[in-house]
Design an enzyme around this catalytic site. Structure first.
Site, PDB file in Angstrom:
ATOM      1  N   VAL A  13       0.815  -1.225   0.000  1.00 28.26           N
ATOM      2  CA  VAL A  13       0.000   0.000   0.000  1.00 28.26           C
ATOM      3  C   VAL A  13       0.847   1.273   0.000  1.00 28.26           C
ATOM      4  O   VAL A  13       0.301   2.375   0.012  1.00 28.26           O
ATOM      5  CB  VAL A  13      -0.987   0.021   1.199  1.00 28.26           C
ATOM      6  CG1 VAL A  13      -1.981  -1.112   1.087  1.00 28.26           C
ATOM      7  CG2 VAL A  13      -0.245  -0.021   2.533  1.00 28.26           C
ATOM      8  N   THR A  16       6.778   2.134   2.309  1.00 26.49           N
ATOM      9  CA  THR A  16       8.167   2.596   2.201  1.00 26.49           C
ATOM     10  C   THR A  16       8.243   4.013   1.638  1.00 26.49           C
ATOM     11  O   THR A  16       8.987   4.855   2.158  1.00 26.49           O
ATOM     12  CB  THR A  16       8.992   1.626   1.345  1.00 26.49           C
ATOM     13  OG1 THR A  16       8.967   0.324   1.964  1.00 26.49           O
ATOM     14  CG2 THR A  16      10.434   2.085   1.233  1.00 26.49           C
ATOM     15  N   LYS A  32      14.075   0.149   9.836  1.00 25.31           N
ATOM     16  CA  LYS A  32      13.210  -0.992   9.501  1.00 25.31           C
ATOM     17  C   LYS A  32      13.741  -2.180  10.277  1.00 25.31           C
ATOM     18  O   LYS A  32      14.719  -2.817   9.880  1.00 25.31           O
ATOM     19  CB  LYS A  32      13.250  -1.271   8.002  1.00 25.31           C
ATOM     20  CG  LYS A  32      12.500  -2.533   7.592  1.00 25.31           C
ATOM     21  CD  LYS A  32      11.314  -2.230   6.739  1.00 25.31           C
ATOM     22  CE  LYS A  32      10.605  -3.500   6.316  1.00 25.31           C
ATOM     23  NZ  LYS A  32       9.445  -3.222   5.465  1.00 25.31           N
ATOM     24  N   SER A  36      11.926  -8.607   5.336  1.00 25.55           N
ATOM     25  CA  SER A  36      11.758  -9.929   4.734  1.00 25.55           C
ATOM     26  C   SER A  36      11.592  -9.745   3.231  1.00 25.55           C
ATOM     27  O   SER A  36      10.793  -8.935   2.778  1.00 25.55           O
ATOM     28  CB  SER A  36      10.559 -10.666   5.339  1.00 25.55           C
ATOM     29  OG  SER A  36       9.371  -9.920   5.174  1.00 25.55           O
ATOM     30  N   PRO A 186       0.187  11.052  -3.850  1.00 24.77           N
ATOM     31  CA  PRO A 186      -0.462  10.619  -5.093  1.00 24.77           C
ATOM     32  C   PRO A 186       0.334   9.550  -5.824  1.00 24.77           C
ATOM     33  O   PRO A 186       1.514   9.316  -5.543  1.00 24.77           O
ATOM     34  CB  PRO A 186      -0.527  11.913  -5.905  1.00 24.77           C
ATOM     35  CG  PRO A 186       0.633  12.716  -5.421  1.00 24.77           C
ATOM     36  CD  PRO A 186       0.760  12.399  -3.961  1.00 24.77           C
TER      37      PRO A 186
END
Length: 214
Positions: A13, A16, A32, A36, A186
């Site tokens: 989604v 990052t 982080k 994985s 955006p």
């Protein structure tokens, strides 16, 4: 230290990119804890590239796992167990007055080991949460489930950041959850440093207002 945890309503989604924009907006550092999946490089390396030339420090991961799977499964495949006390100890070793942006792996209830989820780690880290949401079929349900879990557990939430194409669902999610919108990022043909810095500029005001209201 102000710890802000970036979680998503699901995978893919835009956590990052959102983490990069929030880190730049708050002139923060980035971490982080659990990575994985290594085929496309690490998220830490992506952040370093997008924020090159800034003062942001990207702290090393506690765990880097090869398989692009839930952390507990990826760790199991490498015959290791993720120890959340090791993660919190590393967090406690990060000092300074700058906010620390922490990016999660997947959503809140993704398991880290046989007993602990990402939500449990957030609570151990005593972090506030920014929820990243994107519109797709089923996203309202995923958004509201995420909000309900956070409300039920009492984890402090700064608000939503929406990504991708705008949809009126965003207004419904804000109203039903009671959490404010901090802004939206955006859809971009190319995500580069210039794009991140422009979005960071737009997010700075709402983020600072939320950060110091809590």
């Amino acid at each position: 230290m102000n710890r802000i945890f970036i979680t998503g309503i699901g995978t893919g989604v835009g956590k990052t990119v959102t983490a990069a924009c929030v880190t730049a907006a708050l002139e923060a550092d980035y971490w982080k804890p659990v990575q994985s999946g290594m085929e496309e490089g690490t998220d830490t390396a992506t952040i370093q590239a997008l924020l090159a030339g800034t003062t942001t420090i990207c702290h090393p991961e506690a765990y880097v796992l090869k398989e692009p799977a839930s952390p507990h499964l990826a760790a199991r495949m490498e015959h290791i167990t993720i120890d959340t006390s090791r993660i919190t100890a590393q967090a406690d070793g990060i000092t300074g007055n700058r906010p620390l942006i922490i990016e999660g792996a997947g959503g809140l209830l993704v398991p880290l080991n046989d007993e602990m989820s990402t939500l449990d780690l957030i609570r151990q880290l005593q972090a506030r949460v920014i929820i990243v949401a994107q519109n797709y079929l089923g996203s309202i349900n995923h958004s509201m489930l995420t909000a309900k879990v956070l409300q039920h557990t009492g984890v402090p939430v700064m608000g939503w950041i929406f990504t991708g194409h705008h949809h009126s669902n965003e207004d419904d999610v804000i109203r039903w959850s009671g959490y404010p919108s901090l802004g939206r990022i955006p859809q971009a043909g190319e995500v580069n440093s210039a794009f991140v810095m422009e979005q960071a500029r737009l997010l700075t005001g709402p983020l600072n207002a939320s950060l110091y209201d809590h």
